[in-house]
Design a protein around this motif. Structure first.
Motif, PDB file in Angstrom:
ATOM      1  N   LEU A 125       0.809  -1.211   0.000  1.00 21.83           N
ATOM      2  CA  LEU A 125       0.000   0.000   0.000  1.00 21.83           C
ATOM      3  C   LEU A 125       0.846   1.266   0.000  1.00 21.83           C
ATOM      4  O   LEU A 125       1.915   1.311   0.607  1.00 21.83           O
ATOM      5  N   ASN A 126       0.332   2.322  -0.636  1.00 20.68           N
ATOM      6  CA  ASN A 126       0.931   3.650  -0.538  1.00 20.68           C
ATOM      7  C   ASN A 126       0.494   4.324   0.752  1.00 20.68           C
ATOM      8  O   ASN A 126       1.262   5.011   1.396  1.00 20.68           O
TER       9      ASN A 126
ATOM     10  N   SER B 133      -5.813   3.457   4.085  1.00 20.69           N
ATOM     11  CA  SER B 133      -6.784   2.996   3.103  1.00 20.69           C
ATOM     12  C   SER B 133      -6.982   1.487   3.099  1.00 20.69           C
ATOM     13  O   SER B 133      -7.765   0.975   2.311  1.00 20.69           O
ATOM     14  N   GLN B 134      -6.282   0.768   3.967  1.00 24.51           N
ATOM     15  CA  GLN B 134      -6.375  -0.691   3.961  1.00 24.51           C
ATOM     16  C   GLN B 134      -7.782  -1.192   4.247  1.00 24.51           C
ATOM     17  O   GLN B 134      -8.157  -2.260   3.824  1.00 24.51           O
ATOM     18  N   PHE B 135      -8.589  -0.401   4.942  1.00 27.15           N
ATOM     19  CA  PHE B 135      -9.955  -0.821   5.263  1.00 27.15           C
ATOM     20  C   PHE B 135     -10.822  -0.942   4.008  1.00 27.15           C
ATOM     21  O   PHE B 135     -11.783  -1.684   3.988  1.00 27.15           O
ATOM     22  N   LYS B 136     -10.470  -0.229   2.950  1.00 26.55           N
ATOM     23  CA  LYS B 136     -11.218  -0.304   1.697  1.00 26.55           C
ATOM     24  C   LYS B 136     -11.062  -1.651   1.007  1.00 26.55           C
ATOM     25  O   LYS B 136     -11.857  -2.008   0.151  1.00 26.55           O
ATOM     26  N   LEU B 137     -10.032  -2.405   1.390  1.00 26.49           N
ATOM     27  CA  LEU B 137      -9.795  -3.718   0.783  1.00 26.49           C
ATOM     28  C   LEU B 137     -10.747  -4.779   1.308  1.00 26.49           C
ATOM     29  O   LEU B 137     -10.828  -5.866   0.747  1.00 26.49           O
ATOM     30  N   ARG B 138     -11.480  -4.494   2.359  1.00 24.97           N
ATOM     31  CA  ARG B 138     -12.382  -5.485   2.964  1.00 24.97           C
ATOM     32  C   ARG B 138     -13.478  -5.940   2.009  1.00 24.97           C
ATOM     33  O   ARG B 138     -13.996  -7.041   2.139  1.00 24.97           O
ATOM     34  N   ARG B 139     -13.823  -5.116   1.046  1.00 28.02           N
ATOM     35  CA  ARG B 139     -14.882  -5.512   0.121  1.00 28.02           C
ATOM     36  C   ARG B 139     -14.408  -6.553  -0.883  1.00 28.02           C
ATOM     37  O   ARG B 139     -15.202  -7.207  -1.537  1.00 28.02           O
TER      38      ARG B 139
ATOM     39  N   LYS C  38       4.138  -0.952   9.764  1.00 30.94           N
ATOM     40  CA  LYS C  38       5.536  -0.600   9.534  1.00 30.94           C
ATOM     41  C   LYS C  38       5.929  -0.775   8.071  1.00 30.94           C
ATOM     42  O   LYS C  38       6.583   0.089   7.487  1.00 30.94           O
ATOM     43  N   ASN C  39       5.544  -1.886   7.467  1.00 31.93           N
ATOM     44  CA  ASN C  39       5.934  -2.185   6.091  1.00 31.93           C
ATOM     45  C   ASN C  39       4.851  -1.876   5.069  1.00 31.93           C
ATOM     46  O   ASN C  39       5.054  -2.079   3.876  1.00 31.93           O
ATOM     47  N   ALA C  40       3.716  -1.402   5.518  1.00 34.03           N
ATOM     48  CA  ALA C  40       2.600  -0.966   4.659  1.00 34.03           C
ATOM     49  C   ALA C  40       2.163  -2.037   3.666  1.00 34.03           C
ATOM     50  O   ALA C  40       2.177  -1.843   2.448  1.00 34.03           O
ATOM     51  N   TYR C  41       1.813  -3.196   4.191  1.00 36.83           N
ATOM     52  CA  TYR C  41       1.235  -4.241   3.347  1.00 36.83           C
ATOM     53  C   TYR C  41       0.209  -5.016   4.155  1.00 36.83           C
ATOM     54  O   TYR C  41       0.168  -4.938   5.372  1.00 36.83           O
ATOM     55  N   CYS C  42      -0.637  -5.754   3.451  1.00 31.42           N
ATOM     56  CA  CYS C  42      -1.590  -6.615   4.137  1.00 31.42           C
ATOM     57  C   CYS C  42      -1.735  -7.921   3.352  1.00 31.42           C
ATOM     58  O   CYS C  42      -1.441  -7.985   2.165  1.00 31.42           O
ATOM     59  N   VAL C  43      -2.168  -8.947   4.075  1.00 35.97           N
ATOM     60  CA  VAL C  43      -2.433 -10.244   3.469  1.00 35.97           C
ATOM     61  C   VAL C  43      -3.943 -10.383   3.396  1.00 35.97           C
ATOM     62  O   VAL C  43      -4.646 -10.224   4.394  1.00 35.97           O
ATOM     63  N   LEU C  44      -4.419 -10.664   2.219  1.00 38.88           N
ATOM     64  CA  LEU C  44      -5.844 -10.692   1.934  1.00 38.88           C
ATOM     65  C   LEU C  44      -6.170 -12.052   1.318  1.00 38.88           C
ATOM     66  O   LEU C  44      -5.460 -12.516   0.427  1.00 38.88           O
ATOM     67  N   TYR C  45      -7.212 -12.700   1.790  1.00 34.52           N
ATOM     68  CA  TYR C  45      -7.656 -13.969   1.205  1.00 34.52           C
ATOM     69  C   TYR C  45      -8.910 -13.733   0.384  1.00 34.52           C
ATOM     70  O   TYR C  45      -9.854 -13.102   0.847  1.00 34.52           O
ATOM     71  N   VAL C  46      -8.896 -14.250  -0.851  1.00 31.72           N
ATOM     72  CA  VAL C  46     -10.023 -14.101  -1.769  1.00 31.72           C
ATOM     73  C   VAL C  46     -10.373 -15.480  -2.327  1.00 31.72           C
ATOM     74  O   VAL C  46      -9.606 -16.426  -2.194  1.00 31.72           O
ATOM     75  N   ASP C  47     -11.530 -15.592  -2.980  1.00 35.04           N
ATOM     76  CA  ASP C  47     -11.912 -16.845  -3.629  1.00 35.04           C
ATOM     77  C   ASP C  47     -10.926 -17.147  -4.749  1.00 35.04           C
ATOM     78  O   ASP C  47     -10.582 -16.277  -5.546  1.00 35.04           O
ATOM     79  N   GLN C  48     -10.492 -18.395  -4.813  1.00 30.06           N
ATOM     80  CA  GLN C  48      -9.468 -18.774  -5.781  1.00 30.06           C
ATOM     81  C   GLN C  48      -9.964 -18.642  -7.219  1.00 30.06           C
ATOM     82  O   GLN C  48      -9.205 -18.268  -8.109  1.00 30.06           O
ATOM     83  N   LYS C  49     -11.237 -18.912  -7.456  1.00 26.28           N
ATOM     84  CA  LYS C  49     -11.781 -18.839  -8.809  1.00 26.28           C
ATOM     85  C   LYS C  49     -11.764 -17.412  -9.358  1.00 26.28           C
ATOM     86  O   LYS C  49     -11.617 -17.203 -10.553  1.00 26.28           O
ATOM     87  N   GLU C  50     -11.919 -16.440  -8.480  1.00 24.89           N
ATOM     88  CA  GLU C  50     -11.995 -15.043  -8.903  1.00 24.89           C
ATOM     89  C   GLU C  50     -10.733 -14.266  -8.562  1.00 24.89           C
ATOM     90  O   GLU C  50     -10.731 -13.035  -8.581  1.00 24.89           O
ATOM     91  N   ALA C  51      -9.647 -14.955  -8.281  1.00 22.01           N
ATOM     92  CA  ALA C  51      -8.414 -14.295  -7.831  1.00 22.01           C
ATOM     93  C   ALA C  51      -7.853 -13.349  -8.889  1.00 22.01           C
ATOM     94  O   ALA C  51      -7.461 -12.222  -8.569  1.00 22.01           O
ATOM     95  N   ASP C  52      -7.806 -13.762 -10.143  1.00 20.27           N
ATOM     96  CA  ASP C  52      -7.227 -12.919 -11.198  1.00 20.27           C
ATOM     97  C   ASP C  52      -8.046 -11.642 -11.408  1.00 20.27           C
ATOM     98  O   ASP C  52      -7.476 -10.560 -11.575  1.00 20.27           O
TER      99      ASP C  52
END
Length: 114
Positions: free
Chosen positions: A22-23, A27-33, A43-57
């Motif tokens: 992230l810049n 704004s990381q809360f916007k990724l919840r959708r 500290k490193n400005a990143y997050c790990v997000l899990y999504v459905d594998q079929k729609e990952a791309d």
């Protein structure tokens, strides 16, 4: 053997881990959708997000379009071999290396004392 490989014959939804850099950390809360945030590093400005594998791309392309996102990478969890045979081989290799190191240190100590 990955977790998704173990879930192949079940009705559970397969998930894909994404690392989102992230810049702006605010704004990381916007990724919840897009999926489930399981880890966030201020500290490193990143997050790990899990999504459905079929729609990952599709999700990756959508997230990359966001102005507060630097980069998105797929997690390499599926490439990790979790089989017990592989883990036992790794433990055996580490034990052999540790024994060699210990013997070398003991030889150096005895040479030093003489």
């Amino acid at each position: 053997m990955s977790i998704n490989h173990d879930l192949a014959n079940t009705s559970l939804t397969k998930r894909q881990g994404l690392i989102v850099y992230l810049n702006s950390i605010n704004s990381q809360f916007k990724l919840r959708r897009y999926g489930d945030i399981v880890y966030f590093s201020k500290k490193n400005a990143y997050c790990v997000l899990y999504v459905d594998q079929k729609e990952a791309d599709k999700t990756i392309n959508a997230i990359k379009q966001l102005d507060f996102v630097k980069d998105v990478q797929k997690s390499s969890d599926d490439e990790i071999d979790l089989s017990s045979k592989h883990i036992e081989e790794q433990i055996t290799e580490l034990a052999v290396e540790a024994e060699k190191k210990l013997l070398d240190e003991q030889e150096q100590n005895t040479d030093y004392l003489l």
